[in-house]
Scaffold this motif. Structure first.
Motif, PDB file in Angstrom:
ATOM      1  N   GLU A  67     -19.179 130.050  -2.909  1.00 59.89           N
ATOM      2  CA  GLU A  67     -19.612 129.504  -4.055  1.00 59.89           C
ATOM      3  C   GLU A  67     -20.075 127.963  -4.148  1.00 59.89           C
ATOM      4  O   GLU A  67     -21.071 127.477  -4.618  1.00 59.89           O
ATOM      5  CB  GLU A  67     -19.227 129.838  -5.398  1.00 59.89           C
ATOM      6  CG  GLU A  67     -19.414 131.435  -5.915  1.00 59.89           C
ATOM      7  CD  GLU A  67     -18.556 131.689  -7.199  1.00 59.89           C
ATOM      8  OE1 GLU A  67     -17.545 131.123  -7.446  1.00 59.89           O
ATOM      9  OE2 GLU A  67     -18.936 132.478  -7.957  1.00 59.89           O
ATOM     10  N   GLU A  68     -19.003 127.329  -3.576  1.00 65.95           N
ATOM     11  CA  GLU A  68     -19.282 125.943  -3.358  1.00 65.95           C
ATOM     12  C   GLU A  68     -20.167 125.408  -2.170  1.00 65.95           C
ATOM     13  O   GLU A  68     -20.526 124.427  -1.776  1.00 65.95           O
ATOM     14  CB  GLU A  68     -17.891 125.299  -2.859  1.00 65.95           C
ATOM     15  CG  GLU A  68     -17.298 125.325  -4.470  1.00 65.95           C
ATOM     16  CD  GLU A  68     -15.493 124.980  -4.326  1.00 65.95           C
ATOM     17  OE1 GLU A  68     -15.402 124.561  -3.214  1.00 65.95           O
ATOM     18  OE2 GLU A  68     -14.720 125.040  -5.005  1.00 65.95           O
ATOM     19  N   GLY A  69     -20.622 126.493  -1.304  1.00 63.14           N
ATOM     20  CA  GLY A  69     -21.475 126.104  -0.276  1.00 63.14           C
ATOM     21  C   GLY A  69     -20.736 126.059   0.962  1.00 63.14           C
ATOM     22  O   GLY A  69     -21.339 125.796   2.118  1.00 63.14           O
ATOM     23  N   ASN A  70     -19.457 126.444   1.257  1.00 61.63           N
ATOM     24  CA  ASN A  70     -18.622 126.159   2.269  1.00 61.63           C
ATOM     25  C   ASN A  70     -18.669 127.474   2.985  1.00 61.63           C
ATOM     26  O   ASN A  70     -18.723 128.606   2.554  1.00 61.63           O
ATOM     27  CB  ASN A  70     -17.223 125.830   2.145  1.00 61.63           C
ATOM     28  CG  ASN A  70     -17.155 124.497   1.232  1.00 61.63           C
ATOM     29  OD1 ASN A  70     -17.691 123.663   1.879  1.00 61.63           O
ATOM     30  ND2 ASN A  70     -16.408 124.566   0.135  1.00 61.63           N
ATOM     31  N   LYS A  71     -18.421 127.578   4.332  1.00 57.98           N
ATOM     32  CA  LYS A  71     -18.150 128.675   5.190  1.00 57.98           C
ATOM     33  C   LYS A  71     -16.749 128.888   5.204  1.00 57.98           C
ATOM     34  O   LYS A  71     -15.687 128.253   4.946  1.00 57.98           O
ATOM     35  CB  LYS A  71     -18.661 128.365   6.563  1.00 57.98           C
ATOM     36  CG  LYS A  71     -20.203 128.062   6.749  1.00 57.98           C
ATOM     37  CD  LYS A  71     -20.424 127.976   8.341  1.00 57.98           C
ATOM     38  CE  LYS A  71     -21.800 127.790   8.461  1.00 57.98           C
ATOM     39  NZ  LYS A  71     -22.344 127.895  10.080  1.00 57.98           N
TER      40      LYS A  71
END
Length: 235
Positions: A114-118
């Motif tokens: 959700e934070e945009g991390n892989k």
């Protein structure tokens, strides 16, 4: 150090040693000799700042240099604040991870995506536990399926030495991470709102459906054996 880089990026006043410059402003632009441009700056109580040295002739502005630097620093700060730094977060499992530990790590993986991390999830096989590599593969496939709403499979489970890796990439662009206090307040509010509607679902965590075409595994090739292993989870 960063402020010095911005400051040294521009030539000012007598540092500008070309024959003529183009002065730009609200009323348009005009090409004048550099000496005349310096006189104009002094008359207005401002500086001659070169903002485009590679133009022909170089482009300059008549502006207070301190104010100009402040605007440049503020703009750079705003751009940096809008950027989302993508990181690769790791989730580690054992080949016989229990349900409580699995759900705990699933929750963190959702937050990372959700934070945009892989997310790079892996099962670590220690000693003779390598005999359970098929069980580890099924665990990772289930993990990917449970995260279908948040991420896409970038790389199906593969064994590298004593570790089996699964790679997930976020479906949506990341958002700035909220403070822990804000997260706690949201969690409390959601729990109060959802409490009257809470239903207990037994054994649901042990069931999973094979994703439809174009779904979770749209960007990854799945072997027939991997499909069969997903089906076994339902039994």
């Amino acid at each position: 150090m960063k402020n010095d880089n911005i400051k040294n990026q521009y030539r000012v006043n007598e540092q500008i040693r070309v024959r003529e410059v183009r002065i730009v402003g609200d009323s348009g632009s005009t090409v004048v000799p550099t000496r005349q441009a310096l006189d104009m700056a002094r008359d207005q109580g401002v500086d001659l700042v070169e903002i485009s040295p590679n133009a022909n002739p170089p482009v300059c502005r008549l502006i207070d240099y301190s104010k100009f630097l402040y605007q440049q620093k503020k703009r750079a700060k705003e751009i940096k604040a809008k950027q989302v730094k993508v990181e690769v977060k790791e989730i580690r499992f054992g080949p016989q991870t229990d349900e409580h530990d699995y759900n705990f790590k699933l929750k963190h993986a959702k937050e990372f995506l959700e934070e945009g991390n892989k997310v790079r999830a892996y099962v670590f096989f220690r000693g003779r536990s390598i005999l359970f590599k098929e069980q580890g593969e099924v665990l990772l496939l289930r993990f990917a399926n449970d995260l279908e709403e948040y991420g896409r499979v970038e790389h199906l489970p593969s064994l590298e030495g004593k570790k089996m890796f699964l790679y997930l990439t976020p479906k949506k662009a990341g958002v700035a991470k909220k403070s822990q206090q804000a997260l706690d307040r949201e969690k409390k509010a959601n729990e109060q709102k959802a409490a009257p509607q809470t239903l207990v679902k037994e054994n649901e965590e042990d069931k999973m459906e094979l994703p439809a075409n174009g779904g979770l595994f749209a960007n990854a090739k799945m072997s027939d054996s991997a499909k069969e292993k997903i089906k076994k989870i339902k039994d």
